[in-house]
Design a protein around this motif. Structure first.
Motif, PDB file in Angstrom:
ATOM      1  N   VAL A  25       0.814  -1.164  -0.154  1.00  0.00           N
ATOM      2  CA  VAL A  25       0.104   0.112  -0.003  1.00  0.00           C
ATOM      3  C   VAL A  25       0.987   1.161  -0.014  1.00  0.00           C
ATOM      4  N   THR A  26       0.847   2.107  -0.901  1.00  0.00           N
ATOM      5  CA  THR A  26       1.609   3.496  -1.046  1.00  0.00           C
ATOM      6  C   THR A  26       0.694   4.553  -0.899  1.00  0.00           C
ATOM      7  N   GLU A  27      -0.436   4.605  -0.968  1.00  0.00           N
ATOM      8  CA  GLU A  27      -1.396   5.718  -0.760  1.00  0.00           C
ATOM      9  C   GLU A  27      -2.476   5.519  -0.091  1.00  0.00           C
ATOM     10  N   LEU A  28      -2.956   6.005   0.877  1.00  0.00           N
ATOM     11  CA  LEU A  28      -4.161   5.888   1.620  1.00  0.00           C
ATOM     12  C   LEU A  28      -5.152   6.854   1.583  1.00  0.00           C
ATOM     13  N   HIS A  29      -6.325   6.784   1.302  1.00  0.00           N
ATOM     14  CA  HIS A  29      -7.312   7.911   1.247  1.00  0.00           C
ATOM     15  C   HIS A  29      -8.586   7.536   1.948  1.00  0.00           C
ATOM     16  N   CYS A  30      -9.297   8.591   2.470  1.00  0.00           N
ATOM     17  CA  CYS A  30     -10.331   8.191   3.206  1.00  0.00           C
ATOM     18  C   CYS A  30     -11.483   9.208   2.795  1.00  0.00           C
ATOM     19  N   ALA A  31     -12.692   8.768   2.752  1.00  0.00           N
ATOM     20  CA  ALA A  31     -14.007   9.566   2.396  1.00  0.00           C
ATOM     21  C   ALA A  31     -14.933   9.348   3.367  1.00  0.00           C
ATOM     22  N   PRO A  32     -15.668  10.067   4.331  1.00  0.00           N
ATOM     23  CA  PRO A  32     -15.022  11.408   4.477  1.00  0.00           C
ATOM     24  C   PRO A  32     -13.876  11.386   5.592  1.00  0.00           C
ATOM     25  N   GLY A  33     -13.560  10.416   6.349  1.00  0.00           N
ATOM     26  CA  GLY A  33     -12.475  10.506   7.334  1.00  0.00           C
ATOM     27  C   GLY A  33     -13.041  11.178   8.293  1.00  0.00           C
ATOM     28  N   ASN A  34     -11.653  11.485   9.370  1.00  0.00           N
ATOM     29  CA  ASN A  34     -11.963  12.348  10.448  1.00  0.00           C
ATOM     30  C   ASN A  34     -10.990  12.912  10.914  1.00  0.00           C
ATOM     31  N   GLY A  35     -10.905  13.494  12.079  1.00  0.00           N
ATOM     32  CA  GLY A  35      -9.646  14.304  12.242  1.00  0.00           C
ATOM     33  C   GLY A  35      -8.452  13.531  12.817  1.00  0.00           C
ATOM     34  N   HIS A  44     -11.122  13.042   2.004  1.00  0.00           N
ATOM     35  CA  HIS A  44     -11.869  13.899   1.060  1.00  0.00           C
ATOM     36  C   HIS A  44     -13.343  14.219   1.676  1.00  0.00           C
ATOM     37  N   PRO A  45     -13.617  15.260   1.320  1.00  0.00           N
ATOM     38  CA  PRO A  45     -15.043  15.483   1.976  1.00  0.00           C
ATOM     39  C   PRO A  45     -16.274  15.012   1.098  1.00  0.00           C
ATOM     40  N   VAL A  46     -16.427  13.713   0.842  1.00  0.00           N
ATOM     41  CA  VAL A  46     -17.219  13.021   0.048  1.00  0.00           C
ATOM     42  C   VAL A  46     -18.187  12.325   1.162  1.00  0.00           C
ATOM     43  N   LYS A  47     -19.430  12.390   1.230  1.00  0.00           N
ATOM     44  CA  LYS A  47     -20.304  11.593   2.344  1.00  0.00           C
ATOM     45  C   LYS A  47     -20.118  10.129   2.043  1.00  0.00           C
ATOM     46  N   ALA A  48     -20.208   9.253   2.785  1.00  0.00           N
ATOM     47  CA  ALA A  48     -20.015   7.872   2.940  1.00  0.00           C
ATOM     48  C   ALA A  48     -21.313   7.297   2.220  1.00  0.00           C
ATOM     49  N   THR A  49     -22.615   7.972   2.083  1.00  0.00           N
ATOM     50  CA  THR A  49     -23.731   7.589   1.379  1.00  0.00           C
ATOM     51  C   THR A  49     -23.799   8.018  -0.128  1.00  0.00           C
ATOM     52  N   ASP A  50     -22.789   8.988  -0.556  1.00  0.00           N
ATOM     53  CA  ASP A  50     -22.934   9.744  -1.996  1.00  0.00           C
ATOM     54  C   ASP A  50     -22.325   8.695  -2.814  1.00  0.00           C
ATOM     55  N   LEU A  51     -23.082   7.958  -3.633  1.00  0.00           N
ATOM     56  CA  LEU A  51     -22.533   7.000  -4.379  1.00  0.00           C
ATOM     57  C   LEU A  51     -21.951   7.549  -5.679  1.00  0.00           C
ATOM     58  N   ASP A  52     -22.617   8.450  -6.402  1.00  0.00           N
ATOM     59  CA  ASP A  52     -21.843   9.165  -7.493  1.00  0.00           C
ATOM     60  C   ASP A  52     -20.481   9.907  -6.985  1.00  0.00           C
ATOM     61  N   GLY A  53     -20.683  10.813  -5.881  1.00  0.00           N
ATOM     62  CA  GLY A  53     -19.676  11.248  -5.397  1.00  0.00           C
ATOM     63  C   GLY A  53     -18.354  10.408  -5.188  1.00  0.00           C
ATOM     64  N   MET A  54     -18.924   9.344  -4.562  1.00  0.00           N
ATOM     65  CA  MET A  54     -17.722   8.207  -4.348  1.00  0.00           C
ATOM     66  C   MET A  54     -16.901   7.803  -5.526  1.00  0.00           C
ATOM     67  N   LEU A  55     -17.901   7.628  -6.702  1.00  0.00           N
ATOM     68  CA  LEU A  55     -17.370   7.056  -7.944  1.00  0.00           C
ATOM     69  C   LEU A  55     -16.411   8.088  -8.257  1.00  0.00           C
ATOM     70  N   ALA A  56     -16.891   9.461  -8.501  1.00  0.00           N
ATOM     71  CA  ALA A  56     -16.086  10.420  -9.010  1.00  0.00           C
ATOM     72  C   ALA A  56     -14.803  10.481  -8.311  1.00  0.00           C
ATOM     73  N   LEU A  57     -14.586  10.360  -6.801  1.00  0.00           N
ATOM     74  CA  LEU A  57     -13.509  10.369  -6.026  1.00  0.00           C
ATOM     75  C   LEU A  57     -12.711   9.283  -6.744  1.00  0.00           C
ATOM     76  N   ALA A  58     -13.103   8.000  -6.696  1.00  0.00           N
ATOM     77  CA  ALA A  58     -12.077   6.976  -7.006  1.00  0.00           C
ATOM     78  C   ALA A  58     -11.659   7.153  -8.388  1.00  0.00           C
ATOM     79  N   LYS A  59     -12.534   7.846  -9.316  1.00  0.00           N
ATOM     80  CA  LYS A  59     -11.815   8.078 -10.661  1.00  0.00           C
ATOM     81  C   LYS A  59     -10.637   8.942 -10.513  1.00  0.00           C
ATOM     82  N   GLU A  60     -11.010  10.077  -9.845  1.00  0.00           N
ATOM     83  CA  GLU A  60     -10.083  10.973 -10.005  1.00  0.00           C
ATOM     84  C   GLU A  60      -8.622  10.517  -9.022  1.00  0.00           C
ATOM     85  N   LEU A  61      -8.941   9.942  -8.045  1.00  0.00           N
ATOM     86  CA  LEU A  61      -7.612   9.338  -7.458  1.00  0.00           C
ATOM     87  C   LEU A  61      -7.143   8.157  -8.239  1.00  0.00           C
TER      88      LEU A  61
END
Ligand code: AMP
Ligand code: GLY
Length: 427
Positions: A25-35, A44-61
């Motif tokens: 594992v070289t990079e770790l991301h979390c959405a939305p994560g916490n402090g 990343h400020p994407v809600k856990a229940t935001d399906l389209d937002g999470m797909l867009a984030l996965a693509k972007e990353l």
């Protein structure tokens, strides 16, 4: 490998810390994560229940893997959407996540396939449910909302008035929203509870080390049911013989039942069990890692979690030996004053270092955020999970409580008896 973890609680923090141990594992991301997670993964400020937002984030990353940890996105079909778009995902399909998403589904499944569970009836009409409760006239009785309810949709009614009240608040007042359009009334069972999380790829079930949750808010199992106030692993009531019996009577039959319904389950299947005088019975299934069970189970895992995720996705779990550390682990949850009912947030947390950790224990952040000037503030009902391991449960508990003493915020409350029942069992 770039891994995106969906969610933002203590469970996700524990998953991130385990993934961080993987050399691949070289990079770790979390959405939305916490402090606290933000100190170990990019949030990343994407809600856990935001399906389209999470797909867009996965693509972007360009994520190589997405680990969907919470129940609600799984029940909504996030794993399917990500897989359809070519991502490798740890987490069951929507069709399989219904095992947690509907208690009516899971109760019918158990009845159909002969999996031991409490006797029950299902209702979509409050008056009929109340008539049935009066006719049974046996207390305590258990009233459960059909759908997801943050672990709070179960009411143990001690008498007729409480049972009627439970039906009314679930079905008429809809305190759990649409989850209450149907309900289950079931027999009250007794015995020690055991949580068993298991990896499964639909062909093999690989149970993890057992654990014990403490669901009530207050010491001696008093107070309201919560998401979980602390955990210990392993669970001393869960002997080798009981484990074998559960494999035969519950784990394998559940995997086959899901296959039989065309709902093959791939991911982590959580068995909430009660060891009744008539043998182990299923209290609930969850379609995911438990919280705070994960906080005491994953620290004990020796095998690379990424290897297991791959084996589950590729249906090669049978070929992968999974090993566990010896000893014990304990997690004490520090909660906001008032939780699981009304509580305030935004309180400054003291006693944590720059990384959100403290000496002698691992601190898994559940409900925290970082202030503009870098302080940790409370941001949820369950705030921190102070977790320690040791050669014995006593040592693990002493270390977790010693560390918990040094961490504070206004209104903090935690149970002082986490592990007491497990210690008593060992004598
Ligand atoms: P659940 O959310 O289904 O796990 O239920 C929460 C808690 O309620 C469980 O951990 C048990 O302590 C208790 N519970 C649920 N169902 C029953 C039952 N049939 N008999 C006794 N206790 C139960
Ligand atoms: N600790 C129980 C759950 O995760 O549902």
């Amino acid at each position: 490998m770039k891994v995106l973890v969906v969610g933002g609680g203590g469970r996700e923090h524990a998953i991130i810390m385990k993934l961080a141990e993987s050399p691949r594992v070289t990079e770790l991301h979390c959405a939305p994560g916490n402090g606290g997670i933000a100190k170990y993964a990019e949030c990343h400020p994407v809600k856990a229940t935001d399906l389209d937002g999470m797909l867009a984030l996965a693509k972007e990353l360009c994520a190589d893997w997405v680990f969907v940890a919470p129940d609600d996105p799984l029940v909504l079909g996030m794993a399917d959407l990500l897989r359809e778009n070519g991502f490798k995902v740890f987490g069951p399909s929507k069709a399989a996540a219904i095992i947690e998403g509907s208690k009516v589904f899971s109760k019918h499944l158990m009845k159909k396939y002969g999996i031991p569970t409490a006797k029950y009836e299902v209702f979509d009409d409050a008056e009929k449910a109340i008539a049935y409760i009066r006719e049974q006239d046996t207390y305590p009785t258990v009233v459960k909302a059909d759908g997801l309810a943050l672990g709070k949709g179960v009411i143990i009614a001690q008498d007729e008035d409480e049972a009627v009240e439970a039906v009314r608040i679930i079905m008429e007042d809809r305190i759990f929203g649409e989850s209450g359009s149907k309900l289950v009334v079931e027999e009250f069972l007794t015995g020690p509870e055991v949580s068993v999380l298991a990896f499964t790829d639909g062909e093999t079930v690989a149970p993890m080390i057992s654990s014990m949750d403490h669901k009530r808010a207050l010491d001696h199992d008093r107070g309201k049911n919560t998401g979980g106030m602390g955990t210990v692993s392993p669970n001393p009531y869960y002997t080798k013989e009981i484990a074998e019996q559960c494999m035969r009577e519950i784990f394998l039959p559940t995997m086959h039942a899901m296959n039989g319904e065309n709902r093959t389950f791939r991911g982590c299947l959580y068995f909430g069990l009660m060891l009744t005088p008539d043998g182990p019975k299923v209290i609930e299934y969850n379609c995911r890692f438990g919280d705070p069970e994960t906080q005491v189970v994953l620290p004990m895992l020796k095998t690379d979690l990424l290897d297991i995720m791959e084996a589950v996705e590729d249906r090669k779990l049978e070929d992968l030996p999974i090993s566990w550390k010896k000893g014990a682990c304990a997690c004490v949850i520090l909660a906001s004053g008032g939780y699981p009912e009304k509580y305030e947030t935004g309180k400054e947390i003291t006693g944590l270092d720059e990384k959100g950790q403290c000496a002698g224990a691992a601190v898994y952040h559940a409900g925290t955020k970082l202030s503009e000037d870098g302080k940790f503030l409370t941001a949820g009902g369950r705030v921190l999970g102070i977790t320690a391991s040791g050669d014995t449960l006593r040592q693990a508990l002493d270390a977790a409580y010693a560390a918990a003493c040094g961490v504070s915020f206004e209104g903090v409350h935690y149970r002082r008896d986490i592990g007491a029942r497990a210690l008593a069992a060992k004598k």
